[in-house]
Structure formats: structure tokens, C-alpha cells
Design a protein around this motif. Sequence first.
Motif, PDB file in Angstrom:
ATOM      1  N   THR A  68      21.878  63.077  -1.906  1.00 39.02           N
ATOM      2  CA  THR A  68      23.280  63.964  -3.061  1.00 39.02           C
ATOM      3  C   THR A  68      23.168  65.138  -2.889  1.00 39.02           C
ATOM      4  O   THR A  68      21.832  65.441  -3.532  1.00 39.02           O
ATOM      5  N   ILE A  69      23.709  65.850  -2.632  1.00 40.92           N
ATOM      6  CA  ILE A  69      23.823  67.463  -2.747  1.00 40.92           C
ATOM      7  C   ILE A  69      24.845  67.606  -3.984  1.00 40.92           C
ATOM      8  O   ILE A  69      25.323  67.238  -4.097  1.00 40.92           O
TER       9      ILE A  69
ATOM     10  N   TYR B 225      16.489  70.647   8.356  1.00 39.07           N
ATOM     11  CA  TYR B 225      17.712  70.588   7.358  1.00 39.07           C
ATOM     12  C   TYR B 225      16.670  71.979   6.541  1.00 39.07           C
ATOM     13  O   TYR B 225      15.387  71.916   6.786  1.00 39.07           O
ATOM     14  N   ARG B 226      17.291  73.121   6.403  1.00 37.97           N
ATOM     15  CA  ARG B 226      16.793  74.190   5.821  1.00 37.97           C
ATOM     16  C   ARG B 226      17.722  74.618   4.711  1.00 37.97           C
ATOM     17  O   ARG B 226      18.988  75.061   5.083  1.00 37.97           O
ATOM     18  N   ILE B 227      17.877  74.411   3.390  1.00 44.31           N
ATOM     19  CA  ILE B 227      18.589  74.749   2.679  1.00 44.31           C
ATOM     20  C   ILE B 227      17.937  75.982   1.690  1.00 44.31           C
ATOM     21  O   ILE B 227      16.786  75.488   0.778  1.00 44.31           O
ATOM     22  N   GLU B 228      18.589  76.222   0.791  1.00 44.70           N
ATOM     23  CA  GLU B 228      17.837  77.904   0.476  1.00 44.70           C
ATOM     24  C   GLU B 228      19.423  77.848  -0.660  1.00 44.70           C
ATOM     25  O   GLU B 228      20.731  77.866  -0.915  1.00 44.70           O
TER      26      GLU B 228
ATOM     27  N   THR C 163      14.030  74.277   0.957  1.00 46.58           N
ATOM     28  CA  THR C 163      13.764  73.945   0.854  1.00 46.58           C
ATOM     29  C   THR C 163      13.452  72.750   2.856  1.00 46.58           C
ATOM     30  O   THR C 163      14.345  73.995   3.529  1.00 46.58           O
ATOM     31  N   VAL C 164      12.575  71.889   3.541  1.00 47.80           N
ATOM     32  CA  VAL C 164      12.778  71.683   4.924  1.00 47.80           C
ATOM     33  C   VAL C 164      12.754  70.640   4.792  1.00 47.80           C
ATOM     34  O   VAL C 164      11.670  70.279   4.052  1.00 47.80           O
ATOM     35  N   THR C 165      13.741  69.580   5.529  1.00 45.98           N
ATOM     36  CA  THR C 165      13.311  68.575   5.207  1.00 45.98           C
ATOM     37  C   THR C 165      13.771  67.986   7.016  1.00 45.98           C
ATOM     38  O   THR C 165      14.860  68.409   7.820  1.00 45.98           O
ATOM     39  N   PRO C 166      13.063  66.589   7.262  1.00 43.43           N
ATOM     40  CA  PRO C 166      13.505  66.639   8.585  1.00 43.43           C
ATOM     41  C   PRO C 166      14.326  65.834   9.077  1.00 43.43           C
ATOM     42  O   PRO C 166      14.981  64.613   8.216  1.00 43.43           O
ATOM     43  N   CYS C 167      15.620  66.486   9.689  1.00 40.13           N
ATOM     44  CA  CYS C 167      17.129  65.493   9.945  1.00 40.13           C
ATOM     45  C   CYS C 167      16.973  63.582  10.282  1.00 40.13           C
ATOM     46  O   CYS C 167      17.946  63.178   9.544  1.00 40.13           O
ATOM     47  N   HIS C 168      15.962  63.637  10.482  1.00 42.53           N
ATOM     48  CA  HIS C 168      15.569  61.552  10.616  1.00 42.53           C
ATOM     49  C   HIS C 168      15.375  61.944   9.375  1.00 42.53           C
ATOM     50  O   HIS C 168      15.708  60.196   9.456  1.00 42.53           O
ATOM     51  N   LEU C 169      14.767  61.765   7.843  1.00 36.49           N
ATOM     52  CA  LEU C 169      14.604  61.203   7.457  1.00 36.49           C
ATOM     53  C   LEU C 169      15.077  61.370   6.396  1.00 36.49           C
ATOM     54  O   LEU C 169      15.976  60.784   5.602  1.00 36.49           O
ATOM     55  N   VAL C 170      16.685  61.967   6.684  1.00 34.07           N
ATOM     56  CA  VAL C 170      17.747  61.900   5.376  1.00 34.07           C
ATOM     57  C   VAL C 170      18.889  62.312   6.386  1.00 34.07           C
ATOM     58  O   VAL C 170      19.664  63.066   6.963  1.00 34.07           O
ATOM     59  N   THR C 171      19.964  61.646   5.451  1.00 33.18           N
ATOM     60  CA  THR C 171      21.292  61.810   5.705  1.00 33.18           C
ATOM     61  C   THR C 171      21.970  62.841   4.245  1.00 33.18           C
ATOM     62  O   THR C 171      21.525  61.836   3.087  1.00 33.18           O
TER      63      THR C 171
END
Length: 234
Positions: free
Chosen positions: A80-81, A202-205, A221-229
Motif C-alpha cells: 500500500t502506498i 517500479y521507480r518511486i521517489e 526505491t526500485v522494486t521489480p514489478c513481478h514482486l509487488v502489486t
Amino acid sequence: MAQDDLLPLYEQVRRKLLSEMEAGRLAEGSFLPPEFELCATYGVSRITLRRAVGELCAEGLLVRQQGRGTYVAPRKVQQTISLSGFADVAQGSGHKAGHRVLSRDDHIDAPDIAARLAADRLVRFLRLLEINDRPITLETLFLDPRRFAAVLEPVAVGKSFFGALREAYGIEPAGAERSIDVGFARASEAEVLGVSTTEPVYRIEKWILDAQGEPLALSQTVTPCHLVTLTVKT
């Protein structure tokens, strides 16, 4: 004739592979057998097999890793953001959160970031954020070491930044400015996260703000898309 027999061959193979994954015979993180073996098992050509595998990759159920093969993707984590920190969100969902510090640099030359934080100098932490001991996100965290001297050591030994901020100063972040983009993992990021450089991420600043709207810190942050919804909470 069974209903599945009326489907295109690639779809029949896709469903059989999916059934193997759902039954646990193809476990999360395990690599598929070689192409020739799968072709023999299902009695299809490589073209048909590759289309079936490609469909499952497009669905995020399989992941191709250059030079190694194709493996079964771990189940996605719902993230959750919100205004809460990583540890708060993970623990609120019943997961164990971890912050593995990969490096700390006390002499960072980033004048734009320093100016926004009104800092004379910066400390940068590179951290691998984990859920249930599984690497999920690579984070670069920038702090003003003069303003938040009391959180440096807790963060350095793997504590939550939000938790340390709360405990040392009684500060609760009140807002955030975020930019979210999707790109591909860089070589250094891919190595740490265990993915390929063709992996979407995903790249989130995120500028973390106080009650007056002033920035407390910067998290990239850098998060592989296949790991997180990602879910947005307003």
C-alpha cells in the motif's frame, strides 16, 4: 472430446503449466525444465511451447532471466502506498519487515537534494528492504546527519527510519511527495535484487514531509514489478 482439446495448442500447454504451478509441482522460484524436455512432455513444438511460456510471462506468473532460464515468479506482495513507512505497512499486513543495510556514505555530493533538505551535508544509506526475509525493494535513503543524528545508528543497524524518527524525536511524517515511474533494472540493481536487466521495475521517489510540509528525508526505491502489486491509499 474434452473441452480443452478444442483450445489452441499453446493455450492447452499454458493451462497445464499453470496447473503444475498451482499444485506446487512447479514451486515458487524454481526454474522450468529445459525446452526439449517440456516439448517432449507436452508433445508440442518449441514455437508452441515458447508462446505458452510467453503468455505466462506476460501475466507475471513466470519470469525470464537472461542466461539462466525461466522461473516461477513468487506470489506478489500487496504493498500500500500511504503515509506509513515500509515496516509499518508490512507489519500491518501480517508480514515481517527487514532492512538490510548494504552501504552507508557520510560524504555525498548531491547539492540539489541537500538544498531541498536545507542540509549542509548528507548521509546516504543503500538498503535492501525485505518482507518475510525475501528481498523486495532496493532503497536509497538520504538524511541530514545534523538534524537527525540520533537516527543514524538505528538505521545503520537495520531499524526502520520511521520508527527511529518516532522514537528519537517524536516526529510522525505527515505527508509525502511521490513520483512513480516504470523502467528497467540497471545492472547494479539487477544484481542485488536477483533479476535481469530486462526486468520491469517500479521507480518511486518519495520526499517525506513534516506537518508544515517541509521535507524530512528523501527515499528512492526500485522494486521489480513481478514482486509487488501497488495499492494507493488516500
